[in-house]
Design a protein around this motif. Structure first.
Motif, PDB file in Angstrom:
ATOM      1  N   GLN A 167      -4.106  -7.610  -5.863  1.00  0.00           N
ATOM      2  CA  GLN A 167      -3.745  -7.127  -7.202  1.00  0.00           C
ATOM      3  C   GLN A 167      -4.489  -5.839  -7.530  1.00  0.00           C
ATOM      4  OE1 GLN A 167      -1.493  -7.998  -9.196  1.00  0.00           O
ATOM      5  NE2 GLN A 167      -1.204 -10.202  -9.373  1.00  0.00           N
ATOM      6  N   ALA A 168      -5.756  -5.782  -7.156  1.00  0.00           N
ATOM      7  CA  ALA A 168      -6.554  -4.575  -7.413  1.00  0.00           C
ATOM      8  C   ALA A 168      -5.955  -3.369  -6.706  1.00  0.00           C
ATOM      9  CB  ALA A 168      -7.996  -4.802  -6.956  1.00  0.00           C
ATOM     10  N   LYS A 169      -5.553  -3.542  -5.471  1.00  0.00           N
ATOM     11  CA  LYS A 169      -4.958  -2.440  -4.706  1.00  0.00           C
ATOM     12  C   LYS A 169      -3.610  -2.017  -5.288  1.00  0.00           C
ATOM     13  CE  LYS A 169      -7.187  -3.680  -0.322  1.00  0.00           C
ATOM     14  NZ  LYS A 169      -6.992  -4.183   1.047  1.00  0.00           N
ATOM     15  N   THR A 170      -2.812  -3.001  -5.725  1.00  0.00           N
ATOM     16  CA  THR A 170      -1.494  -2.708  -6.291  1.00  0.00           C
ATOM     17  C   THR A 170      -1.609  -1.875  -7.558  1.00  0.00           C
ATOM     18  OG1 THR A 170      -0.627  -4.789  -5.415  1.00  0.00           O
ATOM     19  CG2 THR A 170       0.640  -3.738  -7.165  1.00  0.00           C
ATOM     20  N   LEU A 171      -2.638  -2.155  -8.367  1.00  0.00           N
ATOM     21  CA  LEU A 171      -2.795  -1.488  -9.655  1.00  0.00           C
ATOM     22  C   LEU A 171      -3.647  -0.225  -9.587  1.00  0.00           C
ATOM     23  CD1 LEU A 171      -3.425  -4.697 -11.787  1.00  0.00           C
ATOM     24  CD2 LEU A 171      -1.451  -3.186 -11.998  1.00  0.00           C
ATOM     25  N   SER A 172      -4.182   0.099  -8.426  1.00  0.00           N
ATOM     26  CA  SER A 172      -5.152   1.203  -8.323  1.00  0.00           C
ATOM     27  C   SER A 172      -4.579   2.549  -8.740  1.00  0.00           C
ATOM     28  CB  SER A 172      -5.703   1.299  -6.894  1.00  0.00           C
ATOM     29  OG  SER A 172      -4.664   1.584  -5.986  1.00  0.00           O
ATOM     30  N   ILE A 198     -12.783  -1.236  -4.915  1.00  0.00           N
ATOM     31  CA  ILE A 198     -11.955  -1.984  -3.957  1.00  0.00           C
ATOM     32  C   ILE A 198     -12.639  -2.030  -2.593  1.00  0.00           C
ATOM     33  CG2 ILE A 198      -9.790  -1.873  -2.647  1.00  0.00           C
ATOM     34  CD1 ILE A 198      -8.463  -0.893  -5.257  1.00  0.00           C
ATOM     35  N   SER A 225      -7.332  -2.626 -12.319  1.00  0.00           N
ATOM     36  CA  SER A 225      -7.657  -2.588 -10.897  1.00  0.00           C
ATOM     37  C   SER A 225      -9.145  -2.861 -10.677  1.00  0.00           C
ATOM     38  CB  SER A 225      -7.288  -1.216 -10.316  1.00  0.00           C
ATOM     39  OG  SER A 225      -7.627  -1.141  -8.958  1.00  0.00           O
ATOM     40  N   TYR A 280      -9.912  -6.632 -11.330  1.00  0.00           N
ATOM     41  CA  TYR A 280      -9.482  -7.490 -10.217  1.00  0.00           C
ATOM     42  C   TYR A 280     -10.439  -7.367  -9.028  1.00  0.00           C
ATOM     43  CZ  TYR A 280      -4.996  -9.096 -12.101  1.00  0.00           C
ATOM     44  OH  TYR A 280      -4.031  -9.727 -12.845  1.00  0.00           O
ATOM     45  N   GLU A 296      -6.318   1.809 -13.975  1.00  0.00           N
ATOM     46  CA  GLU A 296      -7.678   1.798 -13.439  1.00  0.00           C
ATOM     47  C   GLU A 296      -8.487   0.609 -13.959  1.00  0.00           C
ATOM     48  OE1 GLU A 296      -9.821   4.224 -11.381  1.00  0.00           O
ATOM     49  OE2 GLU A 296      -7.815   3.972 -10.597  1.00  0.00           O
ATOM     50  N   SER A 351     -11.371   3.181  -9.152  1.00  0.00           N
ATOM     51  CA  SER A 351     -11.131   1.804  -8.713  1.00  0.00           C
ATOM     52  C   SER A 351     -11.135   1.694  -7.186  1.00  0.00           C
ATOM     53  CB  SER A 351      -9.793   1.307  -9.261  1.00  0.00           C
ATOM     54  OG  SER A 351      -8.721   2.117  -8.802  1.00  0.00           O
TER      55      SER A 351
END
Length: 358
Positions: free
Chosen positions: A314-319, A279, A326, A329, A323, A275
């Motif tokens: 959100q993508a960074k938070t869930l990375s 990102i 993330s 997002y 996966e 991810s």
């Protein structure tokens, strides 16, 4: 022992190695043991071992002594292997001879008689209707599993699947605000929502890739119609310019962007792309976010960019936790950014954004 003598003896060993390799290659290729080479190697081994023994009888350098001892040991091992090779050859010849002697022929005749009896019993048994064997059933299951694997991760359907009621809610919003608000801008994003919901996910987990951008755009449309300052802008445009519609060419552009989104997500998940790499792509996308010409109303475009930034956050938070989510997002960030570019490239919408600017 002089260096010349040592070289002579090592040359002898080297010659043995060459002949031995020839012997083994002949056996591998022709599947027979060449008796001539076998006899040559045996004689040279015996002679070399005697020479090495004599060399060690006198005073020699410690290094030379170690080399001779190791060589002598290797020669003995080769000799042993040759004996085994010869023994194996004899056994094969015995087996081949057995097939043609009286005892071997007798056993073959007995085996033929047994097979004839089995076939006679089988022919007298009434035929049963054909049934699927366990092997056939397993093969059918395997074929079905292969077919399941070949099914795409995201497949376009003939009609939108409104599983989360986004289209229903949007239709109600449009009915509520249509009378007093200009609907061209919301209609553009409504078309994107409809395209997103026209896809079906193969697996339940992958529905997240459909729901996330669809819900994001649904909230975007609701904000444009019901919250300041956008609601006032839509109302002013209705009063000043009346209504207009998107042509099919711009709807095709929306469809293309959505198709690309699902292709990217499927490739990311299939190839197990990290991810963090997606990102980075999303960050580059936002760095070139299309804000249009200076003559356009920037509040609308800035709000869309803020929505993209929230998706990227959100993508960074869930990375490091999820996966799949993330990646979705991050790809949704790219999708909305590119839909924004398609919006600005649409002359009716570009005209509307110009007209909104005070």
């Amino acid at each position: 022992m002089s260096a010349d003598e040592l070289i002579e003896k090592l040359w002898t060993v080297s010659t043995i190695n060459t002949v031995l390799i020839n012997l083994l290659l002949n056996k591998e290729v022709n599947e027979t043991l060449d008796e001539r080479y076998w006899q040559i190697v045996k004689k040279m081994l015996d002679g070399s071992k005697k020479q090495m023994g004599k060399a060690l009888s006198g005073p020699v350098d410690s290094f030379i002594e170690s080399a001779i001892t190791l060589t002598n040991k290797t020669l003995s091992q080769i000799d042993t292997l040759l004996e085994k090779l010869q023994h194996a050859k004899v056994e094969v010849e015995k087996e081949e001879q057995f097939l043609f002697d009286d005892e071997g022929l007798f056993q073959l005749e007995e085996e033929v008689k047994k097979r004839q009896k089995i076939e006679a019993v089988a022919s007298s048994t009434p035929e049963l209707p054909p049934q699927e064997t366990p092997t056939q059933l397993i093969e059918e299951v395997e074929v079905e599993e292969v077919k399941e694997e070949e099914k795409p991760m995201f497949a376009r359907q003939n009609d939108a699947i409104d599983e989360w009621d986004y289209l229903e809610h949007l239709n109600r919003l449009f009915e509520t605000y249509r009378q007093n608000s200009h609907m061209l801008l919301p209609a553009f994003w409504h078309a994107a929502t409809q395209e997103l919901l026209s896809y079906e996910a193969r697996d339940e987990d992958h529905k997240f890739a459909i729901q996330t951008p669809a819900e994001t755009i649904y909230r975007l449309i609701r904000t444009f119609l019901s919250e300041a300052p956008f609601a006032r802008l839509m109302q002013d445009m209705k009063q000043k310019h009346g209504e207009s519609e998107l042509t099919s060419s711009y709807l095709d552009a929306i469809k293309a962007k959505v198709d690309e989104y699902y292709i990217r997500v499927e490739e990311d998940l299939t190839n197990e792309i990290e991810s963090s790499k997606i990102i980075i792509k999303a960050e580059h996308e936002l760095e070139t976010f299309n804000m249009g010409a200076a003559s356009l109303e920037k509040r609308v475009l800035k709000y869309i960019r803020d929505v993209c930034n929230n998706l990227l956050t959100q993508a960074k938070t869930l990375s490091h936790r999820n996966e799949l989510e993330s990646i979705v997002y991050a790809e949704a960030t790219i999708l909305l950014s590119r839909l924004n570019g398609a919006m600005i490239e649409s002359p009716p919408l570009e005209f509307l954004l110009k007209a909104m600017k005070p």
